[in-house]
Design an enzyme around this catalytic site. Structure first.
Site, PDB file in Angstrom:
ATOM      1  N   LYS A 178      -6.732  -5.431   6.730  1.00  0.00           N
ATOM      2  CA  LYS A 178      -6.954  -6.126   5.457  1.00  0.00           C
ATOM      3  C   LYS A 178      -6.831  -7.645   5.631  1.00  0.00           C
ATOM      4  O   LYS A 178      -7.648  -8.391   5.134  1.00  0.00           O
ATOM      5  CB  LYS A 178      -5.939  -5.663   4.388  1.00  0.00           C
ATOM      6  CG  LYS A 178      -5.987  -4.168   4.089  1.00  0.00           C
ATOM      7  CD  LYS A 178      -5.142  -3.810   2.876  1.00  0.00           C
ATOM      8  CE  LYS A 178      -3.631  -4.001   3.087  1.00  0.00           C
ATOM      9  NZ  LYS A 178      -3.036  -3.115   4.114  1.00  0.00           N
TER      10      LYS A 178
ATOM     11  N   ARG B  27      -0.383  -0.776  -4.684  1.00  0.00           N
ATOM     12  CA  ARG B  27      -0.045   0.188  -3.654  1.00  0.00           C
ATOM     13  C   ARG B  27       0.272   1.558  -4.262  1.00  0.00           C
ATOM     14  O   ARG B  27       0.422   2.531  -3.542  1.00  0.00           O
ATOM     15  CB  ARG B  27       1.202  -0.286  -2.899  1.00  0.00           C
ATOM     16  CG  ARG B  27       0.940  -1.327  -1.809  1.00  0.00           C
ATOM     17  CD  ARG B  27       1.202  -0.706  -0.499  1.00  0.00           C
ATOM     18  NE  ARG B  27       1.828  -1.424   0.583  1.00  0.00           N
ATOM     19  CZ  ARG B  27       1.674  -2.630   1.048  1.00  0.00           C
ATOM     20  NH1 ARG B  27       0.974  -3.505   0.423  1.00  0.00           N
ATOM     21  NH2 ARG B  27       2.278  -3.025   2.135  1.00  0.00           N
TER      22      ARG B  27
ATOM     23  N   ARG C  47       1.085  -5.820  17.154  1.00  0.00           N
ATOM     24  CA  ARG C  47       0.832  -7.003  16.328  1.00  0.00           C
ATOM     25  C   ARG C  47       1.949  -8.036  16.509  1.00  0.00           C
ATOM     26  O   ARG C  47       3.113  -7.682  16.596  1.00  0.00           O
ATOM     27  CB  ARG C  47       0.767  -6.548  14.876  1.00  0.00           C
ATOM     28  CG  ARG C  47       0.495  -7.632  13.888  1.00  0.00           C
ATOM     29  CD  ARG C  47      -0.101  -7.078  12.634  1.00  0.00           C
ATOM     30  NE  ARG C  47       0.884  -6.571  11.692  1.00  0.00           N
ATOM     31  CZ  ARG C  47       0.576  -6.139  10.456  1.00  0.00           C
ATOM     32  NH1 ARG C  47      -0.685  -6.113  10.077  1.00  0.00           N
ATOM     33  NH2 ARG C  47       1.498  -5.718   9.659  1.00  0.00           N
TER      34      ARG C  47
ATOM     35  N   ARG D 209       6.997  -8.901  13.401  1.00  0.00           N
ATOM     36  CA  ARG D 209       7.580  -8.622  12.090  1.00  0.00           C
ATOM     37  C   ARG D 209       8.610  -7.510  12.210  1.00  0.00           C
ATOM     38  O   ARG D 209       8.393  -6.524  12.892  1.00  0.00           O
ATOM     39  CB  ARG D 209       6.477  -8.170  11.118  1.00  0.00           C
ATOM     40  CG  ARG D 209       5.815  -9.311  10.412  1.00  0.00           C
ATOM     41  CD  ARG D 209       4.601  -8.869   9.644  1.00  0.00           C
ATOM     42  NE  ARG D 209       4.864  -7.780   8.711  1.00  0.00           N
ATOM     43  CZ  ARG D 209       3.951  -7.298   7.870  1.00  0.00           C
ATOM     44  NH1 ARG D 209       2.733  -7.802   7.859  1.00  0.00           N
ATOM     45  NH2 ARG D 209       4.254  -6.318   7.050  1.00  0.00           N
TER      46      ARG D 209
ATOM     47  N   ARG E 220       7.132   3.353   7.063  1.00  0.00           N
ATOM     48  CA  ARG E 220       6.205   2.539   6.288  1.00  0.00           C
ATOM     49  C   ARG E 220       4.865   3.249   6.092  1.00  0.00           C
ATOM     50  O   ARG E 220       4.302   3.252   5.006  1.00  0.00           O
ATOM     51  CB  ARG E 220       5.976   1.250   7.065  1.00  0.00           C
ATOM     52  CG  ARG E 220       5.982   0.048   6.186  1.00  0.00           C
ATOM     53  CD  ARG E 220       6.018  -1.175   7.055  1.00  0.00           C
ATOM     54  NE  ARG E 220       4.847  -1.973   6.868  1.00  0.00           N
ATOM     55  CZ  ARG E 220       4.259  -2.645   7.828  1.00  0.00           C
ATOM     56  NH1 ARG E 220       4.685  -2.573   9.075  1.00  0.00           N
ATOM     57  NH2 ARG E 220       3.220  -3.381   7.552  1.00  0.00           N
TER      58      ARG E 220
HETATM   59  P1  AMP Z   1       2.519  -5.824   3.923  1.00  0.00           P
HETATM   60  O1  AMP Z   1       2.544  -7.105   4.661  1.00  0.00           O
HETATM   61  O2  AMP Z   1       1.403  -5.762   2.896  1.00  0.00           O
HETATM   62  O3  AMP Z   1       2.533  -4.620   4.817  1.00  0.00           O
HETATM   63  O4  AMP Z   1       3.863  -5.766   3.053  1.00  0.00           O
HETATM   64  C1  AMP Z   1       5.122  -5.787   3.683  1.00  0.00           C
HETATM   65  C2  AMP Z   1       6.160  -5.104   2.805  1.00  0.00           C
HETATM   66  O5  AMP Z   1       6.257  -5.776   1.541  1.00  0.00           O
HETATM   67  C3  AMP Z   1       5.819  -3.660   2.441  1.00  0.00           C
HETATM   68  O6  AMP Z   1       6.230  -2.751   3.450  1.00  0.00           O
HETATM   69  C4  AMP Z   1       6.625  -3.491   1.165  1.00  0.00           C
HETATM   70  O7  AMP Z   1       7.992  -3.303   1.412  1.00  0.00           O
HETATM   71  C5  AMP Z   1       6.457  -4.839   0.501  1.00  0.00           C
HETATM   72  N1  AMP Z   1       5.256  -4.830  -0.366  1.00  0.00           N
HETATM   73  C6  AMP Z   1       4.100  -5.529  -0.186  1.00  0.00           C
HETATM   74  N2  AMP Z   1       3.218  -5.265  -1.152  1.00  0.00           N
HETATM   75  C7  AMP Z   1       3.824  -4.372  -1.978  1.00  0.00           C
HETATM   76  C8  AMP Z   1       3.427  -3.686  -3.150  1.00  0.00           C
HETATM   77  N3  AMP Z   1       2.218  -3.846  -3.695  1.00  0.00           N
HETATM   78  N4  AMP Z   1       4.318  -2.839  -3.722  1.00  0.00           N
HETATM   79  C9  AMP Z   1       5.549  -2.645  -3.214  1.00  0.00           C
HETATM   80  N5  AMP Z   1       5.980  -3.229  -2.093  1.00  0.00           N
HETATM   81  C10 AMP Z   1       5.130  -4.097  -1.471  1.00  0.00           C
END
Ligand code: AMP
Length: 217
Positions: free
Chosen positions: A14, A89, A128, A162, A173
């Site tokens: 993404k 999400r 990554r 990360r 996750r």
């Molecule tokens: P990402 O970089 O999009 O994978 O987001 C990293 C972390 O942020 C995720 O594993 C969640 O813990 C939190 N997070 C990001 N977007 C959301 C969302 N829309 N709803 C809930 N938690 C989120």
């Protein structure tokens, strides 16, 4: 104006495709993950609240996340449209987003789902790494910086993995997100907004497919 949602599990690509779409269409990129990471780095109230969920690979509560997105969508810089990456999400978030978009008067143009099989996701996430300075994403297998040890985007020299890309967190996750993904796709399919793109393809081909959808409208 293009108002786009990008769905896809962590590692689906993404972020990578968003960069290219933003360059071409001048959309504002809104990544809830990036916003949470920034809030954690700045130790804001939202950041501190989110940290306990994020470190374990769990989702931050829907209301907290939706509030963050509503505030962002109310900023004046969103003129030519936006690309939402990592939000919604859950179907609850999708319902909350319907209300937000009505309030800010920005109807959705498209919802794109980048579909990638689980084995590929695990391989991509474990490989990554990120630039410590600007957050640009690299991958040991597919996308090393052009000059070794130097970030292509900002010239920075420090990189990190990360916390939530570490193997012990990645599994949870993916599980958490997989459970939510199918109902979310159904939600937008029923609205007639969903297009699925094969995220196993090269980044160039993924961009080409997405570009074709956007220029069709
Ligand atoms: P990402 O970089 O999009 O994978 O987001 C990293 C972390 O942020 C995720 O594993 C969640 O813990 C939190 N997070 C990001 N977007 C959301 C969302 N829309 N709803 C809930 N938690 C989120």
């Amino acid at each position: 104006m293009i108002n786009l949602i990008l769905l896809g599990l962590p590692g689906a690509g993404k972020g990578t495709v968003s960069e290219r779409i933003v360059d071409k269409y001048h959309l504002t990129h809104i990544s809830t993950g990036d916003m949470f990471r920034e809030a954690m780095a700045n130790k804001t109230k939202v950041g501190l609240e989110a940290k306990s969920y994020i470190d374990k690979g769990n989702l931050v509560p829907d209301e907290v996340t939706a509030k963050l997105v509503e505030e962002r969508l109310n900023q004046p810089d969103i003129k030519e449209g936006f690309i939402l990456d990592g939000f919604p999400r859950t179907t609850k978030q999708a319902e909350l987003l319907d209300g937000i978009l009505e309030r800010v008067n920005k109807p959705l143009s498209n919802v794109i789902s980048l579909d990638v099989n689980e084995q590929t996701l695990i391989e991509r996430l474990s490989a990554r790494f990120m630039c410590k300075n600007c957050g640009a994403t690299y991958n040991k297998l597919t996308k090393m910086p052009k000059v070794e040890g130097t970030c292509d985007r900002c010239g920075g020299h420090e990189f990190y993995q990360r916390e939530d890309d570490k193997p012990e967190v990645v599994k949870n996750r993916l599980e958490v997100n997989e459970k939510m993904n199918a109902p979310l796709k159904d939600f937008y399919e029923k609205k007639g907004l969903l297009t699925v793109i094969d995220g196993e393809q090269t980044p160039e081909k993924v961009f080409k497919d997405l570009d074709a959808v956007l220029s069709r409208d």
